[in-house]
Design a protein around this motif. Structure first.
Motif, PDB file in Angstrom:
ATOM      1  N   SER A 140      -1.424  14.383  10.809  1.00 36.74           N
ATOM      2  CA  SER A 140      -2.971  14.260  10.972  1.00 36.74           C
ATOM      3  C   SER A 140      -3.736  13.383  10.234  1.00 36.74           C
ATOM      4  CB  SER A 140      -3.617  15.665  11.353  1.00 36.74           C
ATOM      5  OG  SER A 140      -3.405  16.260   9.765  1.00 36.74           O
ATOM      6  N   GLN A 141      -3.222  13.250   8.933  1.00 40.42           N
ATOM      7  CA  GLN A 141      -4.167  12.286   7.840  1.00 40.42           C
ATOM      8  C   GLN A 141      -3.791  10.867   8.335  1.00 40.42           C
ATOM      9  OE1 GLN A 141      -1.547  14.381   7.177  1.00 40.42           O
ATOM     10  NE2 GLN A 141      -0.459  13.655   5.367  1.00 40.42           N
ATOM     11  N   TRP A 142      -2.807  10.428   9.195  1.00 39.20           N
ATOM     12  CA  TRP A 142      -2.651   9.159   9.687  1.00 39.20           C
ATOM     13  C   TRP A 142      -3.724   8.780  10.715  1.00 39.20           C
ATOM     14  CZ3 TRP A 142       3.261   7.900  10.719  1.00 39.20           C
ATOM     15  CH2 TRP A 142       3.958   8.299   9.458  1.00 39.20           C
ATOM     16  N   ALA A 143      -4.442   9.288  11.044  1.00 37.75           N
ATOM     17  CA  ALA A 143      -5.688   9.110  12.164  1.00 37.75           C
ATOM     18  C   ALA A 143      -6.634   8.155  11.410  1.00 37.75           C
ATOM     19  CB  ALA A 143      -6.224  10.432  12.650  1.00 37.75           C
ATOM     20  N   CYS A 144      -6.732   8.488  10.288  1.00 36.23           N
ATOM     21  CA  CYS A 144      -7.514   7.547   9.476  1.00 36.23           C
ATOM     22  C   CYS A 144      -7.181   6.061   9.502  1.00 36.23           C
ATOM     23  CB  CYS A 144      -7.811   7.812   7.992  1.00 36.23           C
ATOM     24  SG  CYS A 144      -6.608   7.372   7.041  1.00 36.23           S
ATOM     25  N   CYS A 145      -5.845   5.828   9.891  1.00 37.38           N
ATOM     26  CA  CYS A 145      -5.373   4.217   9.611  1.00 37.38           C
ATOM     27  C   CYS A 145      -5.463   3.468  11.026  1.00 37.38           C
ATOM     28  CB  CYS A 145      -4.117   4.363   9.204  1.00 37.38           C
ATOM     29  SG  CYS A 145      -3.917   5.281   7.404  1.00 37.38           S
TER      30      CYS A 145
ATOM     31  N   LEU B   8       6.796   6.728   7.515  1.00 34.42           N
ATOM     32  CA  LEU B   8       7.749   6.644   8.617  1.00 34.42           C
ATOM     33  C   LEU B   8       7.851   8.327   8.986  1.00 34.42           C
ATOM     34  CD1 LEU B   8      10.096   5.124  10.120  1.00 34.42           C
ATOM     35  CD2 LEU B   8      11.712   5.760   8.526  1.00 34.42           C
ATOM     36  N   HIS B   9       7.969   8.406  10.421  1.00 34.66           N
ATOM     37  CA  HIS B   9       7.930   9.438  10.919  1.00 34.66           C
ATOM     38  C   HIS B   9       8.824   9.454  12.339  1.00 34.66           C
ATOM     39  CE1 HIS B   9       6.378  13.559  12.263  1.00 34.66           C
ATOM     40  NE2 HIS B   9       6.124  12.972  13.498  1.00 34.66           N
ATOM     41  N   ALA B  10       9.706  10.318  12.321  1.00 33.72           N
ATOM     42  CA  ALA B  10      10.266  10.613  13.767  1.00 33.72           C
ATOM     43  C   ALA B  10       9.534  11.629  14.641  1.00 33.72           C
ATOM     44  CB  ALA B  10      11.670  11.204  13.357  1.00 33.72           C
ATOM     45  N   ARG B  11       8.758  11.043  15.432  1.00 36.70           N
ATOM     46  CA  ARG B  11       8.112  11.912  16.550  1.00 36.70           C
ATOM     47  C   ARG B  11       9.063  12.597  17.461  1.00 36.70           C
ATOM     48  NH1 ARG B  11       4.226   8.543  19.808  1.00 36.70           N
ATOM     49  NH2 ARG B  11       6.128   8.081  20.769  1.00 36.70           N
ATOM     50  N   THR B  12      10.050  11.951  17.764  1.00 37.80           N
ATOM     51  CA  THR B  12      11.081  12.884  18.916  1.00 37.80           C
ATOM     52  C   THR B  12      12.472  12.230  18.336  1.00 37.80           C
ATOM     53  OG1 THR B  12       9.485  12.206  20.876  1.00 37.80           O
ATOM     54  CG2 THR B  12      11.607  12.657  21.288  1.00 37.80           C
TER      55      THR B  12
ATOM     56  N   THR C 174       0.816  -1.423   0.040  1.00 42.17           N
ATOM     57  CA  THR C 174      -0.021   0.093   0.034  1.00 42.17           C
ATOM     58  C   THR C 174       0.885   1.421  -0.007  1.00 42.17           C
ATOM     59  OG1 THR C 174      -0.084   0.205   2.382  1.00 42.17           O
ATOM     60  CG2 THR C 174      -1.817  -1.055   1.218  1.00 42.17           C
ATOM     61  N   ASN C 175       0.109   2.519  -0.495  1.00 43.31           N
ATOM     62  CA  ASN C 175       1.023   3.619  -0.232  1.00 43.31           C
ATOM     63  C   ASN C 175      -0.167   4.672  -0.463  1.00 43.31           C
ATOM     64  OD1 ASN C 175       2.662   5.842  -0.608  1.00 43.31           O
ATOM     65  ND2 ASN C 175       3.077   5.398  -2.665  1.00 43.31           N
ATOM     66  N   PRO C 176      -0.735   4.715   0.916  1.00 44.38           N
ATOM     67  CA  PRO C 176      -2.204   5.534   0.988  1.00 44.38           C
ATOM     68  C   PRO C 176      -1.755   7.018   1.109  1.00 44.38           C
ATOM     69  CG  PRO C 176      -1.202   4.770   3.374  1.00 44.38           C
ATOM     70  CD  PRO C 176      -0.502   4.157   2.226  1.00 44.38           C
ATOM     71  N   PHE C 177      -0.686   7.577   1.200  1.00 43.53           N
ATOM     72  CA  PHE C 177      -0.128   9.028   1.240  1.00 43.53           C
ATOM     73  C   PHE C 177       0.698   9.329   0.256  1.00 43.53           C
ATOM     74  CE2 PHE C 177      -1.396   7.795   5.761  1.00 43.53           C
ATOM     75  CZ  PHE C 177      -2.716   8.292   5.739  1.00 43.53           C
ATOM     76  N   ASN C 178       0.896   8.481  -0.786  1.00 40.81           N
ATOM     77  CA  ASN C 178       2.160   8.910  -1.554  1.00 40.81           C
ATOM     78  C   ASN C 178       3.453   9.210  -1.127  1.00 40.81           C
ATOM     79  OD1 ASN C 178       0.270   8.169  -3.862  1.00 40.81           O
ATOM     80  ND2 ASN C 178      -0.438  10.165  -3.719  1.00 40.81           N
ATOM     81  N   ARG C 179       3.825   8.563  -0.214  1.00 41.55           N
ATOM     82  CA  ARG C 179       5.067   8.653   0.620  1.00 41.55           C
ATOM     83  C   ARG C 179       5.301   7.560   1.530  1.00 41.55           C
ATOM     84  NH1 ARG C 179       4.666  12.026   6.151  1.00 41.55           N
ATOM     85  NH2 ARG C 179       6.141  10.952   6.479  1.00 41.55           N
ATOM     86  N   LEU C 180       6.680   7.414   1.960  1.00 40.85           N
ATOM     87  CA  LEU C 180       7.093   6.635   2.903  1.00 40.85           C
ATOM     88  C   LEU C 180       6.383   6.737   4.254  1.00 40.85           C
ATOM     89  CD1 LEU C 180       9.124   4.197   3.292  1.00 40.85           C
ATOM     90  CD2 LEU C 180      10.860   5.783   4.138  1.00 40.85           C
TER      91      LEU C 180
END
Length: 108
Positions: A99-104, A75-79, A67-73
């Motif tokens: 915020s768009q990850w909330a749907c997942c 991976l996010h560095a929160r801290t 899957t590629n739901p957001f047209n990007r990898l």
């Protein structure tokens, strides 16, 4: 964190030491959210470790993501926390997940 992954194969098919500690925050039907802490900083360490457990990062075609739901990898560095190399000051930066990850799925 709860568990750790400890092996890594680099681009030259050499096994090198790599340690990633992880905790599952949300195990959903389609996506799983992890909290990760790196002990080592190998190139593609997170991508390789998660894919080897059957959890390729969404959007990561190099590691068999379907899957590629957001047209990007996805991976996010929160801290990110480190000691500044010149001032020896401990620096810490925090940015919430997109915020768009909330749907997942919601975190535990």
């Amino acid at each position: 964190l709860e568990t750790e992954m400890k092996t890594y194969v680099d681009e030259k098919l050499k096994t090198v030491s790599a340690v990633t500690h992880y905790k599952v925050l949300n195990f959903g039907k389609k996506y799983t959210f992890f909290e990760l802490e790196l002990e080592t900083g190998r190139k593609n360490q997170i991508r390789a470790h998660l894919a080897s457990m059957g959890f390729p990062l969404a959007g990561d075609s190099n590691y068999r993501a379907k899957t590629n739901p957001f047209n990007r990898l996805c991976l996010h560095a929160r801290t990110i926390e480190f000691v500044h190399p010149f001032t020896n000051e401990k620096l810490k930066f925090e940015v919430p997940e997109p915020s768009q990850w909330a749907c997942c799925g919601e975190k535990k």
